[in-house]
Design an enzyme around this catalytic site. Structure first.
Site, PDB file in Angstrom:
ATOM      1  N   GLY A  15       0.660  -1.202  -0.033  1.00  0.00           N
ATOM      2  CA  GLY A  15      -0.091   0.211  -0.071  1.00  0.00           C
ATOM      3  C   GLY A  15       0.859   1.369   0.051  1.00  0.00           C
ATOM      4  O   GLY A  15       0.370   2.000   0.434  1.00  0.00           O
ATOM      5  N   SER A  41       0.274  -3.650   5.407  1.00  0.00           N
ATOM      6  CA  SER A  41       0.379  -3.788   6.589  1.00  0.00           C
ATOM      7  C   SER A  41       0.828  -2.653   7.233  1.00  0.00           C
ATOM      8  O   SER A  41       1.796  -1.915   6.829  1.00  0.00           O
ATOM      9  CB  SER A  41       1.438  -4.785   6.929  1.00  0.00           C
ATOM     10  N   VAL A  49       9.853   8.523  -0.402  1.00  0.00           N
ATOM     11  CA  VAL A  49      10.314   9.664  -0.370  1.00  0.00           C
ATOM     12  C   VAL A  49      10.282  10.322  -1.682  1.00  0.00           C
ATOM     13  O   VAL A  49      10.611  11.417  -1.976  1.00  0.00           O
ATOM     14  CB  VAL A  49      11.924   9.511  -0.231  1.00  0.00           C
ATOM     15  N   LYS A  80       6.032  22.746  -9.849  1.00  0.00           N
ATOM     16  CA  LYS A  80       7.339  22.432 -10.089  1.00  0.00           C
ATOM     17  C   LYS A  80       7.755  22.679 -11.497  1.00  0.00           C
ATOM     18  O   LYS A  80       6.950  22.227 -12.231  1.00  0.00           O
ATOM     19  CB  LYS A  80       7.722  21.042  -9.752  1.00  0.00           C
ATOM     20  N   PRO A  98      14.563  22.261 -17.515  1.00  0.00           N
ATOM     21  CA  PRO A  98      13.200  22.870 -17.494  1.00  0.00           C
ATOM     22  C   PRO A  98      12.189  22.058 -18.019  1.00  0.00           C
ATOM     23  O   PRO A  98      12.504  21.102 -18.806  1.00  0.00           O
ATOM     24  CB  PRO A  98      13.430  24.129 -18.178  1.00  0.00           C
ATOM     25  N   VAL A 183       1.577 -10.828   4.576  1.00  0.00           N
ATOM     26  CA  VAL A 183       1.512 -12.034   3.790  1.00  0.00           C
ATOM     27  C   VAL A 183       2.582 -13.037   4.613  1.00  0.00           C
ATOM     28  O   VAL A 183       3.701 -12.489   4.704  1.00  0.00           O
ATOM     29  CB  VAL A 183       1.938 -11.995   2.486  1.00  0.00           C
ATOM     30  N   LEU A 332       8.810  -0.329  -7.122  1.00  0.00           N
ATOM     31  CA  LEU A 332      10.184  -0.751  -6.973  1.00  0.00           C
ATOM     32  C   LEU A 332      10.337  -2.052  -6.957  1.00  0.00           C
ATOM     33  O   LEU A 332      11.613  -2.520  -7.256  1.00  0.00           O
ATOM     34  CB  LEU A 332      10.378  -0.396  -5.392  1.00  0.00           C
ATOM     35  N   TYR A 430      13.616   9.851 -30.605  1.00  0.00           N
ATOM     36  CA  TYR A 430      12.642   8.824 -30.487  1.00  0.00           C
ATOM     37  C   TYR A 430      11.400   9.261 -30.179  1.00  0.00           C
ATOM     38  O   TYR A 430      11.069  10.265 -29.665  1.00  0.00           O
ATOM     39  CB  TYR A 430      13.084   7.811 -29.267  1.00  0.00           C
TER      40      TYR A 430
END
Lengths: 503, 465
Positions: A15, A41, A49, A80, A98, A183, A332, A430
């Site tokens: 989560g 959990s 981050v 930003k 930029p 799990v 990740l 590309y």
């Protein structure tokens, strides 16, 4: 006549930002075709981050039907316009990458060719003065681009620990189910190798048709259960740790951009939010120890520390197959590229878009898995080269780290891109992939990779005439920015200011 | 400083449409570069020169060489081209139309063809072509320029041009002469090689020599220049099985139809290209004909100081009229990536990389018609990977996989896929989320809007008058 086909049971493990982004997109776009259950959990922390984003996040927010003001308030977000790099090419230099272009093409020739020509004659000023984003950032101004304009774009800097919960509320309101728990076992079909169910600590068994592994670096399903191969890229991207630490905001206006300061063994981020500034030092553990890195970070930041420094470990690379069997890994668990160009959330978003496009119809096919992996690979590979460029295009010789990155062998794909640039001022083009011509131009010029030649069509007009045209452009840019409000003021006017700054 | 890099002179070999177009484009963009054209005898198998058709977007090329549409139409040199009618080219022998531009309207991010598939499966859709205003104009034999109002249905189509080959060539030659381009008559007797592996000069039949920094090979499939340097060619004939070409023409009305027509019979097909006062006919057969056309692509169209364009670079089946368009794109790409005078491989390879991506997908598009059309028995057993992927993804769920630098639009792909009878087996779940009643009502309304819009368009004869 049979009824509608049964809904595909999607189980998302984890989560964090990736997990809730996936859940939100699925319930929004495919709520009629699938059920979404997310297991998380509270005992397992999130990396969270990822505070800096790219302009693509706007499409994600918009596609969910979210109100920008509400979203910004909930995540303590600021605007930003790009990333400002300090000390990368050489100590004492800085440039902004930029979210916008430099000048405008003339007779089909991109602006930077004309600029290079003037530059060679010692005229033409600085390239960044022709970019509206740069001038806005320099003066801490902000206004959104007019609808339909492609001159510049913007993203958000937000609190990632608030973004996940915000999307959780959204997802739960639209039918997603959340299950709290850890799990303890993964049930696999012995014959075909698919994941059948996840067993939780509570004894509950959660079955599904399609599993999305958002368990972060642990990669519980794709790594631990399916043992999917990991392609290691640390020889080019040696940073493998980060120490993160929030600080109070310094007085004065909020910068509408993220900063990246090169350090002796990596670089440090500075991300200004409404209520605090996020800081972190991304470093190579082969070149500096954890304590030294933390000390260097503490010494470098402005403002008062709001929490103790926290160390994160990672490694650069990606899974050879992000989708294997009936497990799709997103975030990740699928790959990691360090946050130098704020690409983490973008990669999650891209994988989700592919999953929606290739969402199984009556079973998962090999061809669809291949298509998913093909698309994910293209994204990772192209971002990888762009990141390596930041480390490689440098004259720094003040530390082992920079000596390594300056002299290392880079991928052939990057080598030919750099050679093409040096010879002709052209950026290999590309149609797919994240970073286009202006981004590469910003880093090349910003890190002092000046080409020997340029498009010969840029030589056809007279120097004086060209210099005058560039000067007019700069005045137009400057005047346009002068008419814009201050960034902090704009957030206030936008009613996106948080009521009570949280701790 | 840049002077050492600058290309000072360009010699174009080949005085056909491709050669003249390239010469004009280079001369106009590079004011300080000398451009000359060697008028070698035409190659009868050079399809971009002999069957010149331009796809939508040609105005970009024409503006680069200083040609206005009005002078082409007014001079009877070109006529408007809305697409192609395939009379019996499908597995079931049904007629279909490839009209340029939109079919239907998308629902948010969901393409119209997916919406159509869903309605079609429930028996609530007309033929796919009924939702295209371009196809409706073709059926009515009418033409009008697209409306500038994006809200009006009359804005949702595109057009290209069909040229009278002789008249178009004459116009280009006159423009080239006016642009100070020098012409040299005569055939090439010998290609003289330089120390660095390129070409130093071309010796002509009457003994005169032409030197240049850059040589452009527009000699057609015989590839007289680049063929002397490099012989790496990829053969496409397994996927494009028809190679024997016969060209003819017959007089016709002064008012041409706004579309081409393709008719198949036995072991051949014929394209009818209506022009002002005549119809050009091109027949392509498996085993007999006047000229054998190759179907192949040069792996390296740019080698050292030699650039091959048109049929010298890529020779393609003319079924979808893509030959000259491919040459136009290649010329613009060459200008965009024009290398410095030493022609370093890193620069020319960037051109070769990008040119390859575009041409492969055009090949896929044409090969599709053989893979799943009436001639599937003649097409190779294994289609190219990229085409196999396209057909698989479309047939499974109406998805169009991504390919780098794709020049064939999704609209063209779907017109051909659905026209050939390749209907997705499944409705994409995203399309399934759109409320069906609303979809059906919107589709019915659209057909009405198209009919009303086309009814108000005058006949093409009035438009030309």
């Amino acid at each position: 006549m049979t009824g509608p086909p049964p809904k595909t049971r999607v189980v998302i493990l984890g989560g964090g930002t990736a997990g809730w982004m996936t859940a939100a997109a699925l319930v929004n776009q495919l709520g009629h075709a699938c059920s979404v259950r997310l297991i998380e959990s509270e005992e397992i922390g999130i990396v969270g981050v990822g505070e800096a984003t790219l302009p693509h996040i706007r499409h994600f927010v918009e596609a969910l039907g979210l109100d920008e003001t509400d979203f910004m308030k909930a995540t303590h977000a600021t605007f930003k316009l790009g990333i400002e790099f300090h000390d990368f090419g050489k100590i004492g230099t800085r440039y902004l990458h930029p979210f916008g272009s430099f000048g405008a093409p003339l007779n089909d020739v991109p602006f930077h060719h004309y600029w290079l020509r003037l530059h060679a004659e010692g005229r033409g000023g600085e390239l960044w003065q022709s970019s509206i984003c740069n001038v806005m950032a320099d003066r801490k101004r902000f206004a959104p681009p007019p609808p339909g304009s492609t001159l510049y774009n913007y993203a958000y800097q937000f609190d990632a620990t608030l973004f996940g919960p915000y999307l959780r509320t959204y997802s739960l309101a639209r039918g997603a189910v959340r299950t709290e728990g850890k799990v303890v076992d993964v049930e696999v079909n012995g014959e075909i190798g698919d994941v059948v169910a996840l067993k939780l600590e509570s004894g509950e068994r959660v079955g599904g048709d399609l599993f999305v592994d958002c368990s972060g670096f642990r990669a519980l399903l794709t790594g631990q259960t399916l043992k999917e191969e990991w392609e290691d890229w640390s020889r080019w991207l040696p940073c493998d740790r980060a120490v993160a630490m929030p600080c109070t905001s310094p007085p004065g206006g909020i910068e509408p951009y993220t900063r990246a300061h090169a350090m002796t063994a990596g670089w440090r981020w500075r991300i200004p939010l409404q209520h605090r500034v996020g800081n972190g030092y991304v470093y190579s553990s082969a070149h500096i120890g954890d304590q030294d890195a933390a000390d260097a970070l503490v010494a470098a930041v402005e403002g008062t520390l709001m929490a103790e420094p926290r160390v994160l470990k990672f490694r650069a690379g990606r899974r050879t197959n992000s989708w294997s069997k009936n497990v799709v890994s997103i975030g990740l668990a699928s790959g990691f590229l360090e946050p130098l160009e704020s690409t983490s959330i973008y990669l999650v978003q891209g994988a989700i878009a592919q999953l929606v496009e290739l969402f199984p119809i009556g079973g998962i096919r090999d061809q669809d898995r291949d298509e998913f992996n093909r698309a994910v690979d293209v994204e990772y590979d192209r971002i990888r080269d762009f990141l390596i460029l930041h480390y490689h295009a440098t004259s720094r010789d003040d530390s082992d780290f920079w000596n390594h990155t300056r002299t290392m062998e880079v991928p052939d794909t990057l080598l030919s891109k750099m050679e093409l640039w040096r010879r002709s001022a052209r950026v290999a083009k590309y149609s797919q992939g994240l970073f286009f011509e202006p981004s590469w131009v910003a880093v090349y010029i910003g890190q002092n990779v000046i080409p020997h030649g340029w498009d010969q069509r840029a030589d056809l007009s007279g120097s004086d005439q060209l210099e005058a045209a560039v000067a007019r452009l700069r005045t137009r840019v400057s005047d346009a920015v002068d008419a814009m409000p201050d960034h902090s003021e704009f957030i206030r006017r936008h009613n996106a200011t948080i009521e009570k700054p949280a701790g | 400083m840049n002077d050492r890099r600058r290309i000072r002179s360009i010699a174009v070999a080949g005085g056909g449409i491709v050669g003249l177009s390239a010469a004009l484009a280079f001369a106009r963009a590079l004011a300080r570069t000398q451009v000359s054209v060697i008028e070698t005898p035409p190659d009868p198998a050079a399809l971009a020169d002999r069957l010149p058709t331009a796809l939508p977007g040609v105005e970009r090329f024409h503006s680069a060489i200083g040609i206005a549409e009005a002078e082409l139409i007014g001079g009877g040199i070109a006529s408007h081209h809305l697409g192609t009618m395939f009379d019996n080219w499908s597995a079931a022998g049904e007629p279909w139309v490839h009209a340029f531009g939109d079919y239907g309207k998308p629902a948010g991010a969901i393409p119209f063809d997916q919406i159509w598939v869903r309605a079609h499966k429930l028996g609530k859709a007309l033929q796919y072509g009924c939702y295209s205003v371009g196809a409706a104009l073709i059926r009515a034999g009418k033409f009008v320029h697209p409306s500038p109002d994006p809200e009006f249905i009359g804005s949702r189509f595109l057009y290209g041009l069909r040229f009278d080959p002789d008249r178009y060539r004459e116009l280009l030659r006159a423009k080239a002469a006016a642009a100070q381009i020098a012409f040299r008559a005569g055939d090439i007797a010998e290609v003289e090689r330089s120390d660095t592996g390129g070409i130093s000069a071309l010796r002509l039949a009457h003994g005169r020599s032409v030197e240049a920094d850059l040589f452009v090979d527009c000699t057609g499939p015989s590839a007289r220049l680049i063929g002397a340097l490099d012989d790496s060619v990829e053969d496409w004939s397994a996927w494009l099985p028809f190679g024997w070409l016969t060209l003819s023409e017959e007089p016709s009305d002064d008012v041409p139809a706004p579309a081409s027509r393709i008719r198949t019979s036995d072991d051949r097909w014929t394209a009818f290209l209506p022009l002002r006062g005549k119809t050009l006919m091109a027949t392509l057969a498996r085993e007999t004909g006047d000229v054998m056309v190759t179907r192949s692509r040069r792996l390296r169209p740019w080698v050292k100081n030699v650039l091959a364009l048109g049929d010298a670079a890529t020779a393609l089946d003319p079924l979808q009229g893509t030959n000259l368009d491919a040459a136009h794109s290649a010329i613009l790409l060459a200008l965009e990536l024009l290398p410095s005078r030493d022609f370093h491989a890193v620069e020319t390879e960037e051109y070769n990389r990008r040119a390859e991506q575009v041409t492969r997908r055009v090949r896929d598009f044409v090969a599709l018609h053989y893979m799943r059309g009436p001639w599937r028995e003649f097409a190779g057993q294994e289609p190219p990977d990229s085409l196999a992927r396209t057909v698989d993804q479309y047939e499974h769920r109406g998805r169009m996989p991504f390919h780098e630098d794709e020049s064939v639009t999704r609209e063209s792909w779907t017109a051909a896929l659905l026209g050939l009878g390749i209907v997705p087996r499944n409705v994409d779940p995203q399309a399934g989320a759109v409320p069906l009643d609303k979809t059906v009502t919107a589709m019915e309304r659209l057909v009405g809007e198209i009919e009303a819009a086309v009814e108000h368009v005058p006949d093409y004869s009035q438009y030309l008058a």
